[in-house]
Motif scaffolding. Structure first.
Motif, PDB file in Angstrom:
ATOM      1  N   ASN A  16       1.212  82.380 152.094  1.00 19.52           N
ATOM      2  CA  ASN A  16       0.621  82.200 153.169  1.00 19.52           C
ATOM      3  C   ASN A  16       0.069  80.950 153.771  1.00 19.52           C
ATOM      4  OD1 ASN A  16       0.300  84.853 152.658  1.00 19.52           O
ATOM      5  ND2 ASN A  16      -1.686  84.884 152.973  1.00 19.52           N
ATOM      6  N   ASN A  17       1.331  79.852 153.395  1.00 13.14           N
ATOM      7  CA  ASN A  17       1.200  78.598 153.982  1.00 13.14           C
ATOM      8  C   ASN A  17       2.189  78.128 154.921  1.00 13.14           C
ATOM      9  OD1 ASN A  17      -0.442  77.837 151.792  1.00 13.14           O
ATOM     10  ND2 ASN A  17       1.246  76.797 150.494  1.00 13.14           N
ATOM     11  N   ILE A  18       1.864  77.267 155.896  1.00 17.19           N
ATOM     12  CA  ILE A  18       2.755  76.727 156.984  1.00 17.19           C
ATOM     13  C   ILE A  18       2.754  75.406 156.465  1.00 17.19           C
ATOM     14  CG2 ILE A  18       2.539  75.729 159.293  1.00 17.19           C
ATOM     15  CD1 ILE A  18       1.747  78.340 160.282  1.00 17.19           C
ATOM     16  N   ILE A  19       4.242  74.888 156.667  1.00 15.05           N
ATOM     17  CA  ILE A  19       4.695  73.693 156.572  1.00 15.05           C
ATOM     18  C   ILE A  19       5.414  73.026 157.960  1.00 15.05           C
ATOM     19  CG2 ILE A  19       6.052  72.192 155.118  1.00 15.05           C
ATOM     20  CD1 ILE A  19       6.389  74.457 153.064  1.00 15.05           C
ATOM     21  N   TYR A  20       4.777  71.870 158.166  1.00 20.23           N
ATOM     22  CA  TYR A  20       5.480  71.028 159.299  1.00 20.23           C
ATOM     23  C   TYR A  20       5.467  69.698 159.133  1.00 20.23           C
ATOM     24  CZ  TYR A  20       5.877  69.469 164.338  1.00 20.23           C
ATOM     25  OH  TYR A  20       6.154  69.206 165.359  1.00 20.23           O
ATOM     26  N   ASN A  21       6.439  68.770 159.423  1.00 20.30           N
ATOM     27  CA  ASN A  21       6.827  67.526 159.011  1.00 20.30           C
ATOM     28  C   ASN A  21       5.939  67.008 157.591  1.00 20.30           C
ATOM     29  OD1 ASN A  21       7.936  67.009 161.275  1.00 20.30           O
ATOM     30  ND2 ASN A  21       6.251  66.364 162.447  1.00 20.30           N
ATOM     31  N   GLU A  22       6.520  67.866 156.579  1.00 22.87           N
ATOM     32  CA  GLU A  22       5.846  67.359 155.415  1.00 22.87           C
ATOM     33  C   GLU A  22       4.359  67.685 155.118  1.00 22.87           C
ATOM     34  OE1 GLU A  22       8.243  66.374 153.026  1.00 22.87           O
ATOM     35  OE2 GLU A  22       9.571  66.669 154.655  1.00 22.87           O
ATOM     36  N   LYS A  23       3.651  68.241 155.997  1.00 24.56           N
ATOM     37  CA  LYS A  23       2.365  68.512 155.920  1.00 24.56           C
ATOM     38  C   LYS A  23       2.291  70.209 155.636  1.00 24.56           C
ATOM     39  CE  LYS A  23       0.911  64.827 158.821  1.00 24.56           C
ATOM     40  NZ  LYS A  23       0.235  64.584 159.935  1.00 24.56           N
ATOM     41  N   ARG A  24       1.281  70.692 154.811  1.00 20.75           N
ATOM     42  CA  ARG A  24       0.907  72.031 154.621  1.00 20.75           C
ATOM     43  C   ARG A  24      -0.526  72.127 154.822  1.00 20.75           C
ATOM     44  NH1 ARG A  24       3.705  75.039 150.641  1.00 20.75           N
ATOM     45  NH2 ARG A  24       5.037  73.057 149.986  1.00 20.75           N
ATOM     46  N   ASN A  46      11.245  75.862 165.361  1.00 19.80           N
ATOM     47  CA  ASN A  46      11.009  74.677 165.908  1.00 19.80           C
ATOM     48  C   ASN A  46      10.506  73.693 164.871  1.00 19.80           C
ATOM     49  OD1 ASN A  46      12.166  75.188 168.437  1.00 19.80           O
ATOM     50  ND2 ASN A  46      10.091  75.540 169.151  1.00 19.80           N
ATOM     51  N   GLY A  47      11.067  73.760 163.704  1.00 19.79           N
ATOM     52  CA  GLY A  47      10.745  72.925 162.555  1.00 19.79           C
ATOM     53  C   GLY A  47       9.360  73.378 161.803  1.00 19.79           C
ATOM     54  N   VAL A  48       8.761  74.529 162.460  1.00 22.02           N
ATOM     55  CA  VAL A  48       7.657  74.848 161.708  1.00 22.02           C
ATOM     56  C   VAL A  48       8.096  76.047 160.572  1.00 22.02           C
ATOM     57  CG1 VAL A  48       5.477  76.283 162.100  1.00 22.02           C
ATOM     58  CG2 VAL A  48       6.274  74.550 163.625  1.00 22.02           C
ATOM     59  N   VAL A  49       7.614  76.085 159.481  1.00 21.13           N
ATOM     60  CA  VAL A  49       8.050  77.077 158.376  1.00 21.13           C
ATOM     61  C   VAL A  49       6.947  77.780 157.899  1.00 21.13           C
ATOM     62  CG1 VAL A  49       9.233  77.327 156.172  1.00 21.13           C
ATOM     63  CG2 VAL A  49       9.958  75.376 157.838  1.00 21.13           C
ATOM     64  N   ASN A  68      19.226  64.920 157.497  1.00 20.68           N
ATOM     65  CA  ASN A  68      17.890  64.743 157.846  1.00 20.68           C
ATOM     66  C   ASN A  68      17.356  66.120 157.864  1.00 20.68           C
ATOM     67  OD1 ASN A  68      17.204  61.772 157.242  1.00 20.68           O
ATOM     68  ND2 ASN A  68      18.364  61.759 159.314  1.00 20.68           N
ATOM     69  N   GLU A  69      18.113  67.041 158.075  1.00 22.13           N
ATOM     70  CA  GLU A  69      17.661  68.309 158.361  1.00 22.13           C
ATOM     71  C   GLU A  69      18.326  69.506 157.581  1.00 22.13           C
ATOM     72  OE1 GLU A  69      15.773  69.083 160.759  1.00 22.13           O
ATOM     73  OE2 GLU A  69      15.548  67.044 161.323  1.00 22.13           O
ATOM     74  N   VAL A  70      18.405  69.100 156.275  1.00 30.11           N
ATOM     75  CA  VAL A  70      19.006  70.112 155.328  1.00 30.11           C
ATOM     76  C   VAL A  70      17.957  71.253 155.131  1.00 30.11           C
ATOM     77  CG1 VAL A  70      19.603  70.537 152.950  1.00 30.11           C
ATOM     78  CG2 VAL A  70      20.369  68.336 154.227  1.00 30.11           C
ATOM     79  N   PHE A  71      16.966  71.131 154.749  1.00 30.24           N
ATOM     80  CA  PHE A  71      15.684  72.091 154.650  1.00 30.24           C
ATOM     81  C   PHE A  71      15.920  73.009 155.812  1.00 30.24           C
ATOM     82  CE2 PHE A  71      11.497  73.937 154.954  1.00 30.24           C
ATOM     83  CZ  PHE A  71      11.601  74.555 153.850  1.00 30.24           C
ATOM     84  N   ASN A  72      15.735  72.491 157.053  1.00 31.51           N
ATOM     85  CA  ASN A  72      15.606  73.334 158.370  1.00 31.51           C
ATOM     86  C   ASN A  72      16.949  74.301 158.433  1.00 31.51           C
ATOM     87  OD1 ASN A  72      13.091  72.418 159.071  1.00 31.51           O
ATOM     88  ND2 ASN A  72      13.767  70.871 160.170  1.00 31.51           N
ATOM     89  N   GLU A  77      10.573  75.484 146.898  1.00 28.48           N
ATOM     90  CA  GLU A  77       9.239  75.738 147.278  1.00 28.48           C
ATOM     91  C   GLU A  77       9.341  77.116 148.024  1.00 28.48           C
ATOM     92  OE1 GLU A  77       7.651  72.523 149.741  1.00 28.48           O
ATOM     93  OE2 GLU A  77       7.488  71.009 147.932  1.00 28.48           O
ATOM     94  N   VAL A  78      10.418  77.431 148.615  1.00 27.98           N
ATOM     95  CA  VAL A  78      10.423  78.818 149.134  1.00 27.98           C
ATOM     96  C   VAL A  78      11.356  79.859 148.985  1.00 27.98           C
ATOM     97  CG1 VAL A  78       9.445  77.417 151.312  1.00 27.98           C
ATOM     98  CG2 VAL A  78      11.974  77.686 151.076  1.00 27.98           C
ATOM     99  N   SER A  79      12.358  79.353 147.900  1.00 27.66           N
ATOM    100  CA  SER A  79      13.242  80.366 147.607  1.00 27.66           C
ATOM    101  C   SER A  79      13.786  80.275 146.141  1.00 27.66           C
ATOM    102  CB  SER A  79      14.693  79.983 148.664  1.00 27.66           C
ATOM    103  OG  SER A  79      15.729  80.938 148.378  1.00 27.66           O
TER     104      SER A  79
END
Length: 224
Positions: A142-150, A133-136, A35-39, A69-71
């Motif tokens: 210039n985006n922030i992603i947290y819990n699938e929200k951007r 802490n899960g915040v990307v 469940n944490e592959v991306f993090n 999305e990021v790499s």
């Protein structure tokens, strides 16, 4: 030393791959929490990812899409699924190669070595993200992603949170923030900084990040 992330549900296969990585003097990391592959990807910051298609919760195509999305890090799919559609999907989702199970370790390592050689001979690929802490924080757009929200940030909002996340768990003074913004040719006075901080906090609150940026009275701001 090259770092390789192994996202493989079969523990036996995963351990065999990781053991083989040591012989090649690569640093391998196997994912246990699917469940944490991306993090885990963001934190480990690998040079290459081995990604199975059949995984618990979300499949490899989902995680490939999240990583893309990021790499642009190289991704090799490894799977017992071998239909033309699976291979086409792997390529369309951003995979660089496809290895069918059961596979020869020699063939797998040859593909890994060739892909690493091609990738890092000509480019300097980085994940372009900061995670806390899960915040990307995506440094590319210039985006922030947290819990699938951007959320999208303005130029100054992005620079402020970049400064704080890069120095997380340390208090950063208002003067220090304004000095760094000034160096980036973005003039911000004391009042403008307050407005930007308040606007940034409102955006973070909208995606569930309340009190992500904390004020230390008389000292400055901190992301703990």
């Amino acid at each position: 030393m090259f770092k390789i992330l192994v996202v493989e549900d079969d523990i036996k296969i995963r351990n065999i791959i990781l053991e083989n990585m040591k012989r090649w003097e690569y640093e391998g990391l196997g994912v246990d929490d699917f469940n944490e592959v991306f993090n885990i990807f963001v934190e480990f910051n690998p040079h290459l990812v081995l990604l199975d298609i059949n995984l618990p919760a979300f499949d490899g195509f989902y995680w490939c899409n999240k990583i893309r999305e990021v790499s642009k890090v190289p991704i090799i799919f490894i799977s017992s699924r071998n239909s033309n559609m699976d291979i086409i999907m792997s390529v369309n989702m951003g995979g660089d190669d496809f290895v069918q199970k059961p596979f020869s370790l020699e063939v797998l390592m040859a593909k890994i070595n060739a892909l690493l050689r091609r990738t890092y001979s000509y480019t300097d690929i980085q994940t372009n993200v900061i995670e806390h802490n899960g915040v990307v924080l995506n440094l590319k757009d210039n985006n922030i992603i947290y819990n699938e929200k951007r959320i999208e940030l303005t130029k100054n909002e992005f620079k402020i949170i970049y400064i704080l996340m890069k120095d997380s768990r340390n208090v950063v003074s208002r003067d220090n923030i304004m000095r760094k913004l000034w160096e980036d040719e973005s003039f911000v006075d004391d009042n403008t900084l307050t407005v930007n901080i308040n606007r940034l906090r409102k955006k973070l609150s909208d995606i569930g990040l309340n009190d992500f940026i904390k004020t230390k009275r008389g000292q400055g701001y901190i992301i703990e």
